[in-house]
Design an enzyme around this catalytic site. Structure first.
Site, mmCIF file in Angstrom:
data_model
loop_
_atom_site.group_PDB
_atom_site.id
_atom_site.type_symbol
_atom_site.label_atom_id
_atom_site.label_comp_id
_atom_site.label_asym_id
_atom_site.label_seq_id
_atom_site.Cartn_x
_atom_site.Cartn_y
_atom_site.Cartn_z
ATOM 1 N N HIS A 57 0.835 -1.210 0.000
ATOM 2 C CA HIS A 57 0.000 0.000 0.000
ATOM 3 C C HIS A 57 0.873 1.265 0.000
ATOM 4 O O HIS A 57 2.015 1.241 0.485
ATOM 5 C CB HIS A 57 -0.918 0.005 1.222
ATOM 6 C CG HIS A 57 -1.891 -1.136 1.261
ATOM 7 N ND1 HIS A 57 -1.663 -2.281 1.989
ATOM 8 C CD2 HIS A 57 -3.088 -1.307 0.638
ATOM 9 C CE1 HIS A 57 -2.677 -3.120 1.824
ATOM 10 N NE2 HIS A 57 -3.563 -2.561 1.001
ATOM 11 N N HIS A 58 0.307 2.358 -0.508
ATOM 12 C CA HIS A 58 1.022 3.637 -0.528
ATOM 13 C C HIS A 58 1.220 4.168 0.897
ATOM 14 O O HIS A 58 0.275 4.188 1.686
ATOM 15 C CB HIS A 58 0.211 4.659 -1.360
ATOM 16 C CG HIS A 58 0.792 6.030 -1.363
ATOM 17 N ND1 HIS A 58 0.025 7.166 -1.216
ATOM 18 C CD2 HIS A 58 2.073 6.454 -1.488
ATOM 19 C CE1 HIS A 58 0.805 8.230 -1.264
ATOM 20 N NE2 HIS A 58 2.054 7.827 -1.425
ATOM 21 N N GLY A 59 2.420 4.643 1.211
ATOM 22 C CA GLY A 59 2.705 5.205 2.539
ATOM 23 C C GLY A 59 2.210 6.639 2.644
ATOM 24 O O GLY A 59 2.981 7.572 2.849
ATOM 25 N N ASP A 60 0.890 6.811 2.528
ATOM 26 C CA ASP A 60 0.305 8.159 2.400
ATOM 27 C C ASP A 60 0.462 9.032 3.637
ATOM 28 O O ASP A 60 0.718 10.233 3.526
ATOM 29 C CB ASP A 60 -1.170 8.071 1.984
ATOM 30 C CG ASP A 60 -2.030 7.271 2.965
ATOM 31 O OD1 ASP A 60 -1.457 6.574 3.835
ATOM 32 O OD2 ASP A 60 -3.277 7.342 2.868
ATOM 33 N N THR A 96 -3.945 6.821 -3.498
ATOM 34 C CA THR A 96 -2.983 7.901 -3.764
ATOM 35 C C THR A 96 -1.627 7.310 -4.148
ATOM 36 O O THR A 96 -1.450 6.097 -4.135
ATOM 37 C CB THR A 96 -2.823 8.794 -2.518
ATOM 38 O OG1 THR A 96 -2.591 7.942 -1.381
ATOM 39 C CG2 THR A 96 -4.062 9.628 -2.274
#
Ligand code: VJV
Ligand code: CA
Ligand code: ZN
Length: 406
Positions: free
Chosen positions: A200-203, A237
């Site tokens: 997953h994106h490290g938003d 994102t």
């Protein structure tokens, strides 16, 4: 006994508190803290404790957590439990944080995106408050060992919760221990590079430092439509074009590597070493934080990549070979047996050890591995059921070129 030795020329510290294992997000919730029990038992079974300094973590303090998170959010997390939740939800100070309800919402959301509905990403569960402050305490203790020079690599597999925002829980993450760690590191190091190999994106981390040129964030993640439903892969994102907040000093200090499903070891190695190598060259960091989310492994319950433990570990080895102070954190990982194998393997890499190619004889709670043959278990299983490969070499080459330019 297994030939485990202390590494020559560097020191590793390992931070953990077994109390995090007792937590349950809910019966079928994908996040299983007992994957940390499996990890611990593999690490101890192989004798890796003799190669490191091991520390029992203590809870983070309220003031420490407030270095990033909003005071009211921290107070809420300190007090929340399934028992206190309904009453807390009525306190005016906290009701401001209740999101508006939309028609057809399946889960009822309370303040800060928390919920007692069974299907919620961020449920309120028994012992939750202790759990949150413990994993954060472990990350902060690990960080302190690094910044004080007591070790060169510090490990906390219970940390790495990259989605939490300043005043909101998100995607199984409540306290952003990574942001707190980096803020602390900035007191000692001129520049910190954050690398994130969770699927997953490290938003949350990117957002926290989007205006900050002393922190470069670099996330590799699945990006695009989830499946035929048209929903985007969480959190949606982390586009190639997102490089930090435009018009601030932080512009160009965020990098994102959006990846289609089914990427394999060879492709991932090409991307990871190409982009990470160039980022290190250009940014010249004084220290590195590596989030080692194991949901990028093949066969993960939520992930869609086909990476083997061997390649996941090679990412850790590549970063370790930069010989900079290194904080290793956990993150996602939803097929527990593979999470434990990966993080044990990576503990061995951090301490320059090679593991014997069998499950150690002394593994307590062996029933946790139910359903798998044990006699000839390999440390590097290749995954029988691979995700459909939609990852094209030409696109990856384009990405490395584009990011090199950024
Ligand atoms: O995709 C989402 C958000 C929804 C709304 C909430 N429902 C439950 C799911 C769809 C849009 N959330 C993701 C969050 C992934 C978090 C990853 C965290 C990390 O690995 O990066 C770092 C630790 C998501 N994917 C799958 C689920 N949620 C999911 C949640 C459940 C569930 C099954 C799947 C929650 C409860 C239960 N089952 C019982
Ligand atoms: Ca990532
Ligand atoms: Zn993840």
């Amino acid at each position: 006994e297994n030939g485990i030795q202390r590494p020559k020329g560097h020191k590793v510290s390992f931070h953990y508190n077994s109390h995090v294992e007792d937590m349950h997000f809910g019966k079928t919730h994908p996040m299983k803290p007992w994957r940390l029990t499996l990890t611990k038992h593999l690490v101890l079974g192989h004798g890796l404790q003799y190669a490191m300094d091991t520390y029992e973590a203590v809870s983070a303090g309220t003031d420490e957590v407030r270095k990033f998170h909003a005071p009211d959010y921290v107070d809420f997390l300190r007090q929340v439990s399934p028992k206190t939740f309904p009453e807390l939800c009525k306190i005016p100070r906290f009701t401001r944080a209740i999101p508006p309800k939309h028609e057809g919402d399946s889960v009822e959301l309370g303040p800060y995106n928390l919920s007692t509905s069974p299907g919620a990403d961020c449920p309120v569960f028994d012992g939750m408050s202790e759990y949150l402050f413990l994993y954060t305490g472990a990350t902060l203790a690990a960080t302190h060992q690094l910044t004080s020079g007591a070790c060169n690599i510090a490990i906390n597999w219970s940390g790495g919760l990259h989605h939490a925002h300043k005043a909101e829980a998100s995607g199984f993450c409540y306290i952003n221990d990574i942001v707190l760690a980096i803020l602390d590191m900035l007191r000692v190091y001129a520049r910190v590079l954050y690398i994130d190999i969770d699927v997953h994106h490290g938003d949350g981390v990117e957002e926290a430092f989007q205006r900050q040129p002393r922190v470069m964030t670099l996330s590799y993640h699945r990006y695009g439509p989830y499946d035929e439903t048209g929903h985007k892969f969480f959190p949606g994102t982390g586009d190639l074009e997102d490089i930090g907040l435009k018009g601030t000093p932080g512009e160009h200090f965020a990098l994102n590597v959006p990846i289609p499903s089914g990427i394999d070891d060879r492709q991932y190695k090409f991307l990871f070493e190409g982009v990470t190598g160039r980022a290190i060259e250009a940014f010249n960091p004084s220290a590195i934080v590596l989030q080692c989310g194991a949901d990028s492994l093949g066969g993960d319950r939520l992930g869609q990549f086909n990476i083997n433990i061997k390649q996941h570990g090679e990412c850790v080895a590549f970063v370790k070979n930069q010989h900079l102070p290194l904080l290793l954190l956990g993150g996602g990982g939803y097929t527990a047996r593979n999470v434990a194998r990966a993080w044990c393997h990576e503990t061995a890499i951090a301490t320059d050890n090679k593991l014997v190619d069998k499950v150690p004889y002394f593994v307590p709670r062996i029933e946790a591995f139910k359903g798998r043959a044990h006699g000839d278990e390999k440390m590097y299983p290749s995954f029988e059921r691979l995700h459909k490969n939609e990852c094209k070499d030409a696109d990856l080459e384009y990405m490395v070129k584009k990011l090199e330019h950024d």
